[in-house]
Design a protein around this motif. Structure first.
Motif, PDB file in Angstrom:
ATOM      1  N   VAL A  74       0.853  -1.192   0.000  1.00  0.00           N
ATOM      2  CA  VAL A  74       0.000   0.000   0.000  1.00  0.00           C
ATOM      3  C   VAL A  74       0.892   1.246   0.000  1.00  0.00           C
ATOM      4  N   SER A  75       0.446   2.274  -0.705  1.00  0.00           N
ATOM      5  CA  SER A  75       1.220   3.522  -0.710  1.00  0.00           C
ATOM      6  C   SER A  75       0.983   4.276   0.600  1.00  0.00           C
ATOM      7  N   ARG A  76       1.965   5.079   0.977  1.00  0.00           N
ATOM      8  CA  ARG A  76       1.821   5.908   2.186  1.00  0.00           C
ATOM      9  C   ARG A  76       0.572   6.774   2.110  1.00  0.00           C
ATOM     10  N   THR A  77       0.295   7.319   0.930  1.00  0.00           N
ATOM     11  CA  THR A  77      -0.858   8.199   0.738  1.00  0.00           C
ATOM     12  C   THR A  77      -2.160   7.443   0.978  1.00  0.00           C
ATOM     13  N   ASP A  78      -2.325   6.287   0.338  1.00  0.00           N
ATOM     14  CA  ASP A  78      -3.541   5.496   0.539  1.00  0.00           C
ATOM     15  C   ASP A  78      -3.672   5.060   1.993  1.00  0.00           C
ATOM     16  N   LEU A  79      -2.569   4.635   2.604  1.00  0.00           N
ATOM     17  CA  LEU A  79      -2.614   4.181   3.987  1.00  0.00           C
ATOM     18  C   LEU A  79      -3.109   5.292   4.910  1.00  0.00           C
ATOM     19  N   MET A 120      -6.218   2.925  -4.502  1.00  0.00           N
ATOM     20  CA  MET A 120      -7.375   3.805  -4.551  1.00  0.00           C
ATOM     21  C   MET A 120      -7.389   4.567  -5.872  1.00  0.00           C
ATOM     22  N   ASN A 121      -8.561   4.685  -6.450  1.00  0.00           N
ATOM     23  CA  ASN A 121      -8.810   5.359  -7.727  1.00  0.00           C
ATOM     24  C   ASN A 121      -8.277   4.595  -8.936  1.00  0.00           C
ATOM     25  N   SER A 122      -7.930   3.329  -8.748  1.00  0.00           N
ATOM     26  CA  SER A 122      -7.548   2.476  -9.870  1.00  0.00           C
ATOM     27  C   SER A 122      -8.805   2.013 -10.604  1.00  0.00           C
ATOM     28  N   THR A 123      -8.686   1.861 -11.905  1.00  0.00           N
ATOM     29  CA  THR A 123      -9.761   1.312 -12.725  1.00  0.00           C
ATOM     30  C   THR A 123      -9.278  -0.030 -13.259  1.00  0.00           C
ATOM     31  N   PHE A 124     -10.127  -1.040 -13.125  1.00  0.00           N
ATOM     32  CA  PHE A 124      -9.722  -2.409 -13.450  1.00  0.00           C
ATOM     33  C   PHE A 124     -10.924  -3.212 -13.911  1.00  0.00           C
ATOM     34  N   ASN A 125     -10.643  -4.288 -14.645  1.00  0.00           N
ATOM     35  CA  ASN A 125     -11.681  -5.241 -15.026  1.00  0.00           C
ATOM     36  C   ASN A 125     -11.724  -6.331 -13.970  1.00  0.00           C
ATOM     37  N   LEU A 126     -12.924  -6.666 -13.565  1.00  0.00           N
ATOM     38  CA  LEU A 126     -13.123  -7.704 -12.572  1.00  0.00           C
ATOM     39  C   LEU A 126     -13.967  -8.801 -13.211  1.00  0.00           C
ATOM     40  N   THR A 182     -13.944   1.317 -10.775  1.00  0.00           N
ATOM     41  CA  THR A 182     -12.937   2.200 -10.217  1.00  0.00           C
ATOM     42  C   THR A 182     -13.142   2.163  -8.710  1.00  0.00           C
ATOM     43  N   LEU A 183     -12.073   1.907  -7.963  1.00  0.00           N
ATOM     44  CA  LEU A 183     -12.145   1.820  -6.508  1.00  0.00           C
ATOM     45  C   LEU A 183     -12.042   3.229  -5.939  1.00  0.00           C
ATOM     46  N   VAL A 184     -13.087   3.664  -5.209  1.00  0.00           N
ATOM     47  CA  VAL A 184     -13.169   5.049  -4.754  1.00  0.00           C
ATOM     48  C   VAL A 184     -13.505   5.127  -3.266  1.00  0.00           C
ATOM     49  N   TYR A 185     -13.381   6.335  -2.731  1.00  0.00           N
ATOM     50  CA  TYR A 185     -13.814   6.616  -1.363  1.00  0.00           C
ATOM     51  C   TYR A 185     -15.340   6.715  -1.356  1.00  0.00           C
ATOM     52  N   PRO A 186     -15.964   6.508  -0.197  1.00  0.00           N
ATOM     53  CA  PRO A 186     -17.429   6.405  -0.147  1.00  0.00           C
ATOM     54  C   PRO A 186     -18.184   7.607  -0.713  1.00  0.00           C
ATOM     55  N   ASP A 187     -17.646   8.804  -0.577  1.00  0.00           N
ATOM     56  CA  ASP A 187     -18.365   9.981  -1.069  1.00  0.00           C
ATOM     57  C   ASP A 187     -18.423  10.048  -2.593  1.00  0.00           C
ATOM     58  N   GLU A 188     -17.623   9.260  -3.280  1.00  0.00           N
ATOM     59  CA  GLU A 188     -17.620   9.229  -4.748  1.00  0.00           C
ATOM     60  C   GLU A 188     -18.330   7.997  -5.309  1.00  0.00           C
ATOM     61  N   VAL A 214       0.723   6.699 -13.459  1.00  0.00           N
ATOM     62  CA  VAL A 214       0.790   7.881 -14.324  1.00  0.00           C
ATOM     63  C   VAL A 214       1.268   9.132 -13.587  1.00  0.00           C
ATOM     64  N   GLY A 215       1.753   8.946 -12.358  1.00  0.00           N
ATOM     65  CA  GLY A 215       2.295  10.072 -11.596  1.00  0.00           C
ATOM     66  C   GLY A 215       1.255  10.935 -10.914  1.00  0.00           C
ATOM     67  N   ALA A 216       0.022  10.456 -10.793  1.00  0.00           N
ATOM     68  CA  ALA A 216      -1.046  11.207 -10.114  1.00  0.00           C
ATOM     69  C   ALA A 216      -1.070  10.774  -8.643  1.00  0.00           C
ATOM     70  N   PHE A 217      -0.196  11.354  -7.853  1.00  0.00           N
ATOM     71  CA  PHE A 217       0.001  10.901  -6.478  1.00  0.00           C
ATOM     72  C   PHE A 217      -0.974  11.517  -5.482  1.00  0.00           C
ATOM     73  N   ASP A 218      -1.813  12.448  -5.907  1.00  0.00           N
ATOM     74  CA  ASP A 218      -2.716  13.122  -4.985  1.00  0.00           C
ATOM     75  C   ASP A 218      -4.191  12.838  -5.242  1.00  0.00           C
ATOM     76  N   LEU A 219      -4.501  11.799  -5.993  1.00  0.00           N
ATOM     77  CA  LEU A 219      -5.911  11.456  -6.246  1.00  0.00           C
ATOM     78  C   LEU A 219      -6.514  10.810  -5.026  1.00  0.00           C
TER      79      LEU A 219
END
Length: 139
Positions: free
Chosen positions: A8-13, A60-66, A78-84, A134-139
């Protein structure tokens, strides 16, 4: 959910720990074992800088096929926080049993969930977007 160690990334954690410690989660989590399992998963996780995240891990915020192994069908989420969250738009909340279970899995990993007294088996098939990749570390 599996007891294997995830990356897990520090940001997501930090964001997920804050969310799981919130009054909102406290109010909804009395008998939701998947939230307790998510907390446990985060406690065991290997923590990395977002720039060092492997490109095939569901963050978090990854888009994937399941792929549903029982129905032989695939959906895109896309895996998101509850408000989204909006399942009609494919935005899966991290606080849902499926979202909590998928977080940290790699492309090719499978999981079995027990939902509404039945088992469902899913496999992460393809990652079409991962913020860290893609370098989007603040999503």
């Amino acid at each position: 959910m599996s007891s294997r160690t995830i990356v897990v990334s520090r940001t997501d954690l930090a964001r997920l720990q804050s969310l799981l410690d919130s009054h909102f989660v406290a109010a909804i989590s009395s008998d939701r074992t998947h939230l307790k399992e998510l907390k446990s998963k985060l406690e065991r996780a290997t923590v990395v800088d977002p720039r060092d995240m492997l490109p095939d891990i569901v963050t978090m915020n990854s888009t994937f096929n399941l792929f549903d192994l029982d129905r032989n069908e695939a959906d895109t989420f896309t895996l998101v926080y509850p408000d989204e969250a909006c399942i009609a738009e494919g935005k899966l909340s991290i606080l849902s049993p499926l979202g909590a279970g998928i977080f940290g899995l790699c492309v090719g990993d499978s999981l079995t969930l027990h939902v509404l007294n039945r088992e469902t088996r899913k496999r992460v098939e393809k990652m079409s977007f991962q913020p860290e990749r893609v370098g989007a570390f603040d999503l």
